[in-house]
Design an enzyme around this catalytic site. Structure first.
Site, PDB file in Angstrom:
ATOM      1  CG  ASP A 198      41.291  43.277  33.028  1.00 46.15           C
ATOM      2  OD1 ASP A 198      41.040  42.988  34.207  1.00 46.15           O
ATOM      3  OD2 ASP A 198      40.712  44.183  32.412  1.00 46.15           O
ATOM      4  CG  HIS A 274      45.104  45.501  41.185  1.00 45.77           C
ATOM      5  ND1 HIS A 274      44.626  46.629  41.796  1.00 45.77           N
ATOM      6  CD2 HIS A 274      44.995  45.731  39.844  1.00 45.77           C
ATOM      7  CE1 HIS A 274      44.243  47.510  40.880  1.00 45.77           C
ATOM      8  NE2 HIS A 274      44.460  46.975  39.685  1.00 45.77           N
ATOM      9  CB  SER A 385      53.854  41.651  29.982  1.00 49.24           C
ATOM     10  OG  SER A 385      55.000  40.833  30.044  1.00 49.24           O
TER      11      SER A 385
END
Length: 416
Positions: A198, A274, A385
């Protein structure tokens, strides 16, 4: 008898040689044995001018003689000592309103730049302290108020979390690294590259002139970001002698181009990342650097911010050639975890500036590396981050993005 001034006579600084700022100011008044008497009229007039300026203009005009003496002492100090003495004054210069310390510039003092001042903040130490605080187990009665405040501040959607009950999370670290429900993020199967996390798209496009944009108009060096190439068989990039050859060596197939995509994870986003495609990870390079904030405002302010910060670079190959994913640390995000790399330890107390360490996943028993499937769990941050993708693809590769748009894990980044 002439009236004595109430102002103290400035003393020469304790330098090994006469200081041009302070010694010459009193040189003409010494040697007669009655230097206060011989200069009484000048001292009285100076004192009168100082108080008159304060009464008439309402502004404090600093005694320039004393300031020159102090600045003369600073000019004779060593560089580390000078930095230590100038730092508090610089903080006051930027914090006090209405340019209260601007008169200092008239006697030769210049503040440290805002960027240099920010870089001097011990962000690694603060991030380690924040990490320790996150591990503290909260009392059962305190968990809901603390987590509810965080949810309200950063707009967290707890309906997507695998466990919605706030009392389940024993500390802030567990709450930051919460898992999602399986159906919350469907993985797009029609596009070759998906978003690994995200976040918000800061920049994307084709790499040109070995420069990559962290935000629009602010670039960083591709070679500084990925690190110098090493003449080792298991590294995916051999040595080169120029910037162009660095880029050309990454592009392993004729007719391909090099692309990049920068995704910023805010504190309220899902903090796991991911695999963005089907690829094989063959090498890891860890840069222990600073931990400055990587929010878009700071990225516009500090050039080559991503090259200064601690980061973990994973490199390998996918069906079109070279592929890399870099997890960039930030303030309070010193912890970067890669699930299949147990030897990785980030934000250690001691590190050498500009150093890096390499680790190869290619061994005698495993000639290929670590295979990753699209959408498979790869790692996690401790707060928020940045993820940077740099990969090789054919010239007809197209991004399905807009700069600044919000994106979620599993959504399409681009395809052929």
């Amino acid at each position: 008898m002439p009236e004595k001034s109430t102002l103290p006579l400035p003393e020469p600084c304790s330098c090994c040689v006469p200081c041009p700022f302070c010694w010459q100011q009193v040189a003409g008044m010494q040697g007669t044995g009655s230097m206060r008497s011989t200069g009484s009229e000048s001292w009285r007039s100076w004192d009168w001018r100082f108080h008159l300026n304060l009464l008439v203009t309402g502004r404090l005009h600093f005694p320039q003689l004393a300031l020159r003496r102090r600045l003369g002492q600073l000019s004779c100090m060593s560089r580390p000592a000078l930095k230590l003495r100038s730092w508090p004054l610089t903080v006051l210069y930027y914090l006090l309103p209405f340019g209260a310390l601007r008169p200092l510039s008239r006697v030769g003092w210049r503040p440290v730049s805002r960027v240099a001042l920010y870089k001097s903040v011990p962000t690694r130490l603060l991030s380690r302290a924040w990490g320790r605080l996150n591990q503290v187990e909260l009392p059962h009665w305190l968990r809901r108020p603390v987590y509810s405040l965080y949810i309200w501040t950063f707009g967290v959607n707890m309906k997507e979390a695998a466990v919605e009950d706030l009392h389940h999370y024993r500390n802030l670290s567990e709450f930051f690294r919460r898992k999602l429900k399986p159906q919350a993020r469907p993985v797009c199967g029609l596009h070759s590259v998906i978003s690994p996390s995200d976040g918000r798209i800061l920049n994307f496009g084709q790499v040109k002139n070995c420069e990559v944009e962290q935000v629009k108009g602010v670039t960083y060096s591709l070679e500084s970001f990925l690190g110098p190439r090493t003449c080792t068989e298991d590294l995916p990039f051999p040595p080169a002698t120029s910037c162009d050859s660095f880029k050309n060596q990454l592009v392993t197939r004729e007719g391909n181009e090099l692309y990049h995509c920068v995704i910023y994870l805010a504190p309220g986003d899902y903090h796991c990342f991911h695999s963005p495609t089907d690829w094989t990870v063959s090498h890891r390079r860890h840069f222990p650097g600073s931990l400055m904030s990587v929010n878009p405002g700071m990225a516009r302010w500090i050039k080559e911010l991503f090259c200064h910060n601690e980061r973990v670079v994973l490199t390998g190959d996918w069906k079109h050639g070279f592929f890399s994913l870099t997890a960039v640390g930030a303030t309070n995000v010193g912890s970067i975890r890669i699930y299949f790399d147990q030897d990785l330890h980030t934000n250690s107390p001691r590190h050498s500036k500009g150093s890096y360490n390499d680790f190869s996943f290619v061994t005698h028993t495993n000639r290929e590396g670590v295979p990753m499937r699209k959408g498979e769990h790869l790692g996690e941050f401790n707060l928020g981050s940045t993820i940077v993708l740099i990969f090789e693809a054919p010239k007809d590769f197209n991004f399905q993005l807009k700069t600044g748009q919000k994106i979620r894990f599993g959504e399409a980044l681009g395809s052929l």
